[in-house]
Write a protein that holds these residues in place. Structure first.
Motif, PDB file in Angstrom:
ATOM      1  N   LEU A 238      46.919  35.166  37.490  1.00  0.00           N
ATOM      2  CA  LEU A 238      46.452  33.819  37.846  1.00  0.00           C
ATOM      3  C   LEU A 238      45.229  33.482  37.014  1.00  0.00           C
ATOM      4  N   THR A 239      45.046  32.193  36.729  1.00  0.00           N
ATOM      5  CA  THR A 239      43.790  31.764  36.146  1.00  0.00           C
ATOM      6  C   THR A 239      42.720  31.768  37.235  1.00  0.00           C
ATOM      7  N   LEU A 240      41.464  31.751  36.808  1.00  0.00           N
ATOM      8  CA  LEU A 240      40.385  31.687  37.797  1.00  0.00           C
ATOM      9  C   LEU A 240      40.479  30.415  38.623  1.00  0.00           C
ATOM     10  N   ALA A 241      40.874  29.302  37.977  1.00  0.00           N
ATOM     11  CA  ALA A 241      41.010  28.041  38.714  1.00  0.00           C
ATOM     12  C   ALA A 241      42.103  28.149  39.774  1.00  0.00           C
ATOM     13  N   GLU A 242      43.233  28.753  39.412  1.00  0.00           N
ATOM     14  CA  GLU A 242      44.322  28.920  40.385  1.00  0.00           C
ATOM     15  C   GLU A 242      43.908  29.866  41.499  1.00  0.00           C
ATOM     16  N   PHE A 243      43.234  30.959  41.148  1.00  0.00           N
ATOM     17  CA  PHE A 243      42.797  31.926  42.148  1.00  0.00           C
ATOM     18  C   PHE A 243      41.834  31.280  43.135  1.00  0.00           C
ATOM     19  N   ARG A 244      40.906  30.517  42.605  1.00  0.00           N
ATOM     20  CA  ARG A 244      39.913  29.871  43.473  1.00  0.00           C
ATOM     21  C   ARG A 244      40.569  28.818  44.365  1.00  0.00           C
ATOM     22  N   ALA A 245      41.545  28.082  43.829  1.00  0.00           N
ATOM     23  CA  ALA A 245      42.223  27.059  44.633  1.00  0.00           C
ATOM     24  C   ALA A 245      43.001  27.698  45.787  1.00  0.00           C
TER      25      ALA A 245
ATOM     26  N   ILE B 283      36.051  33.961  44.589  1.00  0.00           N
ATOM     27  CA  ILE B 283      36.438  34.799  43.454  1.00  0.00           C
ATOM     28  C   ILE B 283      35.874  36.189  43.714  1.00  0.00           C
ATOM     29  N   ARG B 284      36.755  37.095  44.110  1.00  0.00           N
ATOM     30  CA  ARG B 284      36.327  38.457  44.474  1.00  0.00           C
ATOM     31  C   ARG B 284      36.959  39.421  43.462  1.00  0.00           C
ATOM     32  N   TYR B 285      36.154  40.302  42.905  1.00  0.00           N
ATOM     33  CA  TYR B 285      36.671  41.174  41.854  1.00  0.00           C
ATOM     34  C   TYR B 285      36.134  42.584  42.004  1.00  0.00           C
ATOM     35  N   VAL B 286      36.798  43.516  41.326  1.00  0.00           N
ATOM     36  CA  VAL B 286      36.303  44.881  41.181  1.00  0.00           C
ATOM     37  C   VAL B 286      36.178  45.167  39.695  1.00  0.00           C
ATOM     38  N   LYS B 287      35.245  46.035  39.321  1.00  0.00           N
ATOM     39  CA  LYS B 287      34.952  46.288  37.907  1.00  0.00           C
ATOM     40  C   LYS B 287      35.598  47.556  37.358  1.00  0.00           C
ATOM     41  N   ASP B 288      36.227  48.328  38.227  1.00  0.00           N
ATOM     42  CA  ASP B 288      36.795  49.603  37.795  1.00  0.00           C
ATOM     43  C   ASP B 288      38.306  49.562  37.948  1.00  0.00           C
ATOM     44  N   GLY B 289      39.018  49.962  36.894  1.00  0.00           N
ATOM     45  CA  GLY B 289      40.469  49.898  36.916  1.00  0.00           C
ATOM     46  C   GLY B 289      41.079  50.796  37.971  1.00  0.00           C
ATOM     47  N   ASP B 290      40.559  52.017  38.123  1.00  0.00           N
ATOM     48  CA  ASP B 290      41.073  52.912  39.159  1.00  0.00           C
ATOM     49  C   ASP B 290      40.823  52.338  40.540  1.00  0.00           C
ATOM     50  N   GLU B 291      39.667  51.735  40.723  1.00  0.00           N
ATOM     51  CA  GLU B 291      39.347  51.117  42.006  1.00  0.00           C
ATOM     52  C   GLU B 291      40.316  49.980  42.317  1.00  0.00           C
TER      53      GLU B 291
END
Length: 583
Positions: A361-368, A373-381
């Motif tokens: 998803l784009t950030l705009a679609e995700f936010r809609a 906008i919630r994210y994690v910075k680690d791929g394993d996480e």
């Protein structure tokens, strides 16, 4: 009468050959530059004629122009000008004057020649013959009468004869001088064209890219910077490139090729473009193989950056599908620009698909869809939390990829209406369903047993109900818990002095989070383990669930974790296999 002089030109020749020029081939460029400057100074249309070693018949090379020519006094002056230039920068300053440029260009021929003869005449003055030698001697004598202009003849040094052959000279004349505003011929063949290819429309510009660079560009962006007298095109590369290995840009100054791979013309983020430009105002370095990094070059770089940015914005309005195709290839460039450009950040928000636990998803679609906008910075996480979080209606973006986390944070900073949060794994446990009080009481003996087994590992055991019910256990570690675990492990490895310091830091916090093993009461296996009634077997099962949760969640294993996995596996195997030798 011939006058012979001795000047110390050997140092200049050494500077030119070993410190100024990268290759002897530049001698053709320097001779062409001198001829064009002389024709320009004369103020009339001119012709440059080159005869290669095959055509002169004596192994020499001749280049003739019908420009302004030189007087005897100017011949002496030009050598005095460069004779005072013993350093690279001084040679660069000398180039700013006609005589200084002519002299440096002339001496560059000593890269391939042992002897240089200049037969020249200015209108209203007698002809002059200057003969120079690589050892520093030169002679000045009256020359045979001729029309105004200059003819330079080179006698090759031993081992450099190939630089004066027709094939080599033709190739170099086309390389450096094909766009010159005067007619140039080599052995009777014209090497110049009538116009700059980017001024003839899209088709000539595309053909030039294919012939010169060997690719068909994704698009062609017209460039125009009046302050620098610059025109040209930026070719958008059809494939992605490694920023560290990207090629430079083809730069012409007053229609003479400066170099085929010039750096510094574009900003660092614009490695998706390869430029071909001509400028009347940008300054070359002393070697004439790079651009002088001054305020004009900086302003030019900024102007080109604005034009590339404008192309992206226009593309987003006129052809969003084509913009998406561009981003799929050159997303790193655009994201790098978006780190400090609000307009590009909004473009990334609207058109760049990011990996989420609900699909791309784009950030705009995700936010809609989800608001925050919630994210994690680690791929394993992300891999360990994605499915479980989605089952609790918690939707996450994988911020592992280059610049993604920084861009999301920046979006929240420039727009206060956008909420951006980095997900703390511990927060997920608050979304799980707590058990009824009566069930908690019934499970208390089991939980006490489980906690005693995992206390040595610094892990807290909790029981919750969550989906998916196929998952028996989840290992969660808040960022605070991760910090204190790393602190204690570092303290254990430190010497007494540093150990004391780290003890002080550790004791500063009254409360410390511990990692949690969250057991899933909806999982049939977990409910059977709770009902075992055998304290030792229960302990082994809990240890096995702990190890499985670590492995499933891609968590790094400490030595004590590895030891526990082994003992729990062997213990369960021992209980499962009947035999009289069981301890």
């Amino acid at each position: 009468m011939t006058n012979t002089f001795q000047v110390d030109l050997r140092g200049i020749v050494d500077l030119l050959s070993h410190h100024l020029y990268a290759s002897p081939r530049v001698y053709v460029r320097e001779l062409l530059q001198n001829a064009v400057d002389a024709i320009t100074a004369a103020g009339t249309p001119g012709v440059v004629t080159i005869a290669s070693a095959e055509h002169t018949g004596d192994g020499t090379l001749r280049i003739a122009d019908d420009g302004i020519g030189l007087t005897e006094a100017q011949v002496h002056e030009l050598l005095a000008t460069i004779g005072r230039s013993s350093k690279r920068d001084e040679l660069g300053f000398a180039r700013h004057e006609f005589l200084g440029q002519f002299g440096i260009g002339l001496l560059s021929c000593f890269l391939v020649a042992d002897e240089i003869r200049v037969h020249t005449r200015r209108d209203g003055a007698p002809a002059v013959l200057w003969t120079g030698f690589a050892d520093g001697r030169y002679a000045v004598a009256p020359g045979e009468d001729r029309e105004p202009g200059t003819t330079v003849t080179l006698t090759p040094r031993r081992g450099t004869e190939h630089w004066l052959t027709g094939a080599t000279v033709t190739e170099l004349a086309r390389l450096y001088g094909s766009f010159l505003p005067v007619t140039v011929t080599v052995d009777g063949t014209r090497t110049t064209v009538d116009s700059l290819p980017w001024k003839g429309g899209l088709r000539p510009a595309l053909d030039y890219a294919q012939q010169t660079f060997g690719f068909h560009p994704f698009d062609v962006i017209e460039l125009n910077v009046p302050e620098a007298g610059l025109t040209g095109v930026a070719y958008v590369l059809p494939t992605s490139v490694n920023p560290a290995s990207r090629g430079g840009h083809r730069v012409y100054l007053k229609q003479m090729l400066l170099a085929e791979s010039v750096e510094g013309l574009l900003p660092e983020w614009a490695f998706f473009a390869r430029c071909v430009v001509d400028s009347t105002e940008l300054r070359p370095t002393a070697s004439r193989e790079a651009l002088y990094d001054d305020s004009l070059l900086e302003a030019t770089r900024d102007a080109i950056a604005d034009q590339l940015r404008g192309w992206l914005v226009r593309l987003s309005v006129a052809d969003p599908g084509r913009l998406r195709a561009f981003l799929n290839v050159h997303y790193v460039s655009v994201k790098a620009l978006a780190l400090h450009d609000d307009e590009m950040l909004r473009l990334v928000e609207q058109y760049w698909d990011m990996e989420t636990n609900a699909g791309r998803l784009t950030l705009a679609e995700f936010r809609a869809r989800y608001g925050v906008i919630r994210y994690v910075k680690d791929g394993d996480e992300f891999r360990r939390l994605a499915a479980v979080a989605a089952a609790q209606d918690v939707f996450l973006i994988n911020g592992t990829y280059l610049y993604d986390a920084e861009l999301m944070d920046r979006l929240g900073r420039i727009d206060s209406s956008i909420v951006v949060e980095r997900m703390d794994p511990g927060e997920l446990a608050t979304r799980f369903e707590e058990l009824p009080a009566a069930t908690e009481v019934d499970l208390m003996p089991f939980l006490l047993t489980a906690q005693r087994r995992l206390d040595p590992l610094g892990c807290e055991v909790v029981m919750r109900a969550f989906d998916p019910d196929q998952l028996p256990a989840l290992f969660l570690k808040t960022r605070s818990a991760e910090f204190y675990q790393e602190l204690r492990e570092t303290r254990d490895r430190a010497d007494d002095v540093w150990g004391g310091v780290l003890d002080s830091v550790d004791s500063y916090s009254v409360t410390r989070d511990r990692p949690q093993l969250v057991l899933n009461h909806r999982n049939p296996l977990v409910r059977r383990v709770c009902a075992l009634g055998d304290e030792e077997l229960t302990g082994l099962a809990v240890e096995a669930l702990y190890g499985q949760a670590l492995l499933l969640g891609y968590h790094p294993l400490r030595p004590q974790d590895t030891a526990l996995l082994n003992t729990s596996f062997l213990g369960l195997l021992d209980r499962a296999v009947p035999g009289q030798d069981r301890a």
